[in-house]
Design a protein around this motif. Structure first.
Motif, PDB file in Angstrom:
ATOM      1  N   LEU A 100       0.844  -1.142  -0.103  1.00 40.41           N
ATOM      2  CA  LEU A 100       0.003   0.041  -0.139  1.00 40.41           C
ATOM      3  C   LEU A 100       0.859   1.221  -0.060  1.00 40.41           C
ATOM      4  N   ALA A 101       2.094   1.017   0.297  1.00 43.83           N
ATOM      5  CA  ALA A 101       2.769   2.375   0.350  1.00 43.83           C
ATOM      6  C   ALA A 101       4.405   1.728   0.701  1.00 43.83           C
ATOM      7  N   ARG A 102       5.256   2.579  -0.073  1.00 42.40           N
ATOM      8  CA  ARG A 102       6.715   2.141   0.072  1.00 42.40           C
ATOM      9  C   ARG A 102       7.619   3.418  -0.263  1.00 42.40           C
ATOM     10  N   ALA A 103       8.698   3.132   0.052  1.00 43.83           N
ATOM     11  CA  ALA A 103       9.722   4.169  -0.134  1.00 43.83           C
ATOM     12  C   ALA A 103      11.210   3.672   0.388  1.00 43.83           C
ATOM     13  N   GLU A 104      12.214   4.280  -0.511  1.00 38.67           N
ATOM     14  CA  GLU A 104      13.646   3.827  -0.200  1.00 38.67           C
ATOM     15  C   GLU A 104      14.631   5.093   0.036  1.00 38.67           C
ATOM     16  N   ALA A 105      15.731   4.776   0.487  1.00 41.73           N
ATOM     17  CA  ALA A 105      16.580   5.890   0.516  1.00 41.73           C
ATOM     18  C   ALA A 105      18.064   5.530   0.740  1.00 41.73           C
ATOM     19  N   ASP A 106      18.982   6.186   0.288  1.00 42.58           N
ATOM     20  CA  ASP A 106      20.321   5.883   0.378  1.00 42.58           C
ATOM     21  C   ASP A 106      20.935   5.637   1.769  1.00 42.58           C
ATOM     22  N   LEU A 107      21.584   4.439   2.234  1.00 42.98           N
ATOM     23  CA  LEU A 107      22.227   4.444   3.415  1.00 42.98           C
ATOM     24  C   LEU A 107      23.436   4.981   3.451  1.00 42.98           C
ATOM     25  N   PRO A 108      23.872   5.935   4.391  1.00 41.81           N
ATOM     26  CA  PRO A 108      24.917   6.800   4.216  1.00 41.81           C
ATOM     27  C   PRO A 108      26.068   5.796   4.811  1.00 41.81           C
ATOM     28  N   ALA A 109      27.359   6.092   4.541  1.00 38.53           N
ATOM     29  CA  ALA A 109      28.361   5.382   5.192  1.00 38.53           C
ATOM     30  C   ALA A 109      28.405   5.825   6.486  1.00 38.53           C
ATOM     31  N   GLY A 110      29.128   4.977   7.413  1.00 38.98           N
ATOM     32  CA  GLY A 110      29.343   5.282   8.923  1.00 38.98           C
ATOM     33  C   GLY A 110      28.430   4.471   9.978  1.00 38.98           C
ATOM     34  N   GLY A 111      27.742   3.303   9.328  1.00 37.94           N
ATOM     35  CA  GLY A 111      26.765   2.484  10.140  1.00 37.94           C
ATOM     36  C   GLY A 111      25.675   3.288  10.624  1.00 37.94           C
ATOM     37  N   PRO A 112      25.318   2.732  11.846  1.00 36.91           N
ATOM     38  CA  PRO A 112      24.012   3.061  12.517  1.00 36.91           C
ATOM     39  C   PRO A 112      24.176   4.599  13.235  1.00 36.91           C
ATOM     40  N   ALA A 113      25.400   5.283  13.233  1.00 34.83           N
ATOM     41  CA  ALA A 113      25.359   6.324  13.828  1.00 34.83           C
ATOM     42  C   ALA A 113      25.217   7.469  12.782  1.00 34.83           C
ATOM     43  N   ASN A 114      25.178   7.084  11.473  1.00 34.13           N
ATOM     44  CA  ASN A 114      24.691   7.892  10.600  1.00 34.13           C
ATOM     45  C   ASN A 114      23.366   7.659   9.782  1.00 34.13           C
TER      46      ASN A 114
END
Length: 399
Positions: free
Chosen positions: A113-127
């Motif tokens: 029903l809804a979806r979206a994506e985004a680039d995952l930045p470097a630096g792991g979970p901190a970023n």
């Protein structure tokens, strides 16, 4: 009257204290077969007519089933089929991969029903944590626009990411996401979203998607051979997803191709998309990689054909291995590989190596093409909370 032999359903039990299990069995029968009458449900699930009637009334009160137009069969009284209400429950699925994160909202029957994506930045979970939380909030908001009452019926948030889990490795290991695995991800997501959160590896998530709306729909035993950046196997055994003692079942990509190889070459180093990126000199983080490889595969690119030849040989061995160990009804090739590439791989894998699966009278082929969609992992992650809430499981009998 529907022939009960044509209805796929699990058996309920008429013993006391098993209402939760019987409720799940009824929902599963409607999910797999579509609308069924009370009489059909009773015959297929081996429950008494009174038990089925009680369950249907309860599910109707809860907004999970709805009666359809009555159907007359022969000279008997007309029967009323009941169907699942797709808006009876919702869930959100989140994929965290090496370079991208995706979120999907689905309803009870697996419709996106809804979806979206985004680039995952470097630096792991901190970023990356804020990116992930913003993505979930955005999809959740879009779902609420589609179905105003969705918030009241959200059953959970499913998360999928590459495994293996709990195995030591370097933070910059291209095959593992050690920093994300060490981070209290589930606790953070639960606290910030207010939802029940569960985790599975990407291969298991893809298998969950195949079981809900794909090639494994209605199958009791299947192995989903997942082709992504790495390789994994989602194991559907006796109608349930098998995760193993530590959630690492199916990490076939880590299997060594030869015990005598001094380099200890693993399967995913030869037959995964990561190995194809390396072969083609393509940056895995670049936008449009999926479409680019699909076009190369469809256009008979000689570099693709060379890789397919070598990868198919190794994947042929993997199919032989899982058939010999798990005896599935079929092996489903699925994951993020473009369809043109996946079809070339399947064709090149034939003829398959002899195994116990090579027998006459099969109802399904030994090898089946499943989903070839980068969104399949997020879809499977969303399907997991739905399954946890509604699928028949032994644990439900114990409640």
């Amino acid at each position: 009257m529907t022939d009960p032999r044509q209805i796929r359903a699990k058996s309920g039990t008429n013993h006391e204290g098993t209402s939760a299990h019987n409720r799940r069995v009824t929902i599963d029968a409607l999910r797999v077969n579509g609308a069924l009458s009370r009489a059909d449900l009773a015959r297929a699930t081996r429950l008494t007519k009174q038990t089925v009637s009680n369950i249907i009334e309860e599910l109707e009160r809860d907004g999970l089933v709805v009666p359809q137009e009555a159907v007359r069969n022969g000279r008997g009284q007309p029967s009323t089929p009941y169907a699942l209400v797709s808006t009876g429950a919702f869930a959100i699925g989140l994929q965290i991969d090496r370079y991208v994160t995706r979120a999907v909202a689905v309803d009870l029957v697996g419709t996106q029903l809804a979806r979206a994506e985004a680039d995952l930045p470097a630096g792991g979970p901190a970023n990356g944590t804020k990116v992930v939380l913003d993505l979930i909030a955005g999809v959740r908001g879009e779902l609420a626009k589609v179905v105003a009452e969705s918030e009241k019926r959200l059953v959970g948030l499913g998360v999928a990411m590459p495994g293996p889990f709990g195995v030591d490795g370097a933070d910059n290991d291209q095959w593992m996401m050690e920093a994300w695995q060490k981070f209290p991800l589930l606790e953070t997501l639960a606290a910030r979203t207010g939802l029940n959160v569960s985790l599975q590896n990407d291969a298991a998530a893809c298998a969950t998607a195949e079981r809900m709306v794909g090639a494994a729909h209605g199958l009791d035993n299947a192995v989903c051979l997942y082709l992504g950046y790495g390789i994994g196997a989602g194991l559907i055994l006796n109608s349930e997803l098998y995760r193993g003692a530590n959630g690492n079942a199916g990490e076939i990509g880590m299997a060594l191709l030869s015990a005598g190889d001094p380099k200890r070459t693993a399967l995913e180093h030869r037959a995964s998309l990561a190995s194809l990126y390396l072969h083609l000199g393509i940056d895995a983080a670049a936008h449009g990689v999926h479409g680019d490889i699909g076009r190369l595969a469809a256009g008979d690119d000689p570099r693709i054909l060379e890789w397919v030849s070598h990868a198919a040989s190794n994947l042929r061995w993997a199919v032989h291995l899982v058939e010999t160990i798990f005896d599935p009804q079929t092996v489903i090739v699925c994951g993020g590989a473009p369809e043109a590439l996946a079809r070339r791989l399947l064709a090149a894998m034939e003829p398959l190596l002899p195994s116990i699966a090579d027998r006459p009278g099969r109802n399904l082929p030994r090898l089946t093409l499943g989903m070839t969609d980068p969104w399949s992992v997020a879809l499977g992650a969303a399907a997991e909370p739905i399954g946890r809430a509604f699928d028949p499981r032994f644990s439900a009998i114990m409640k």
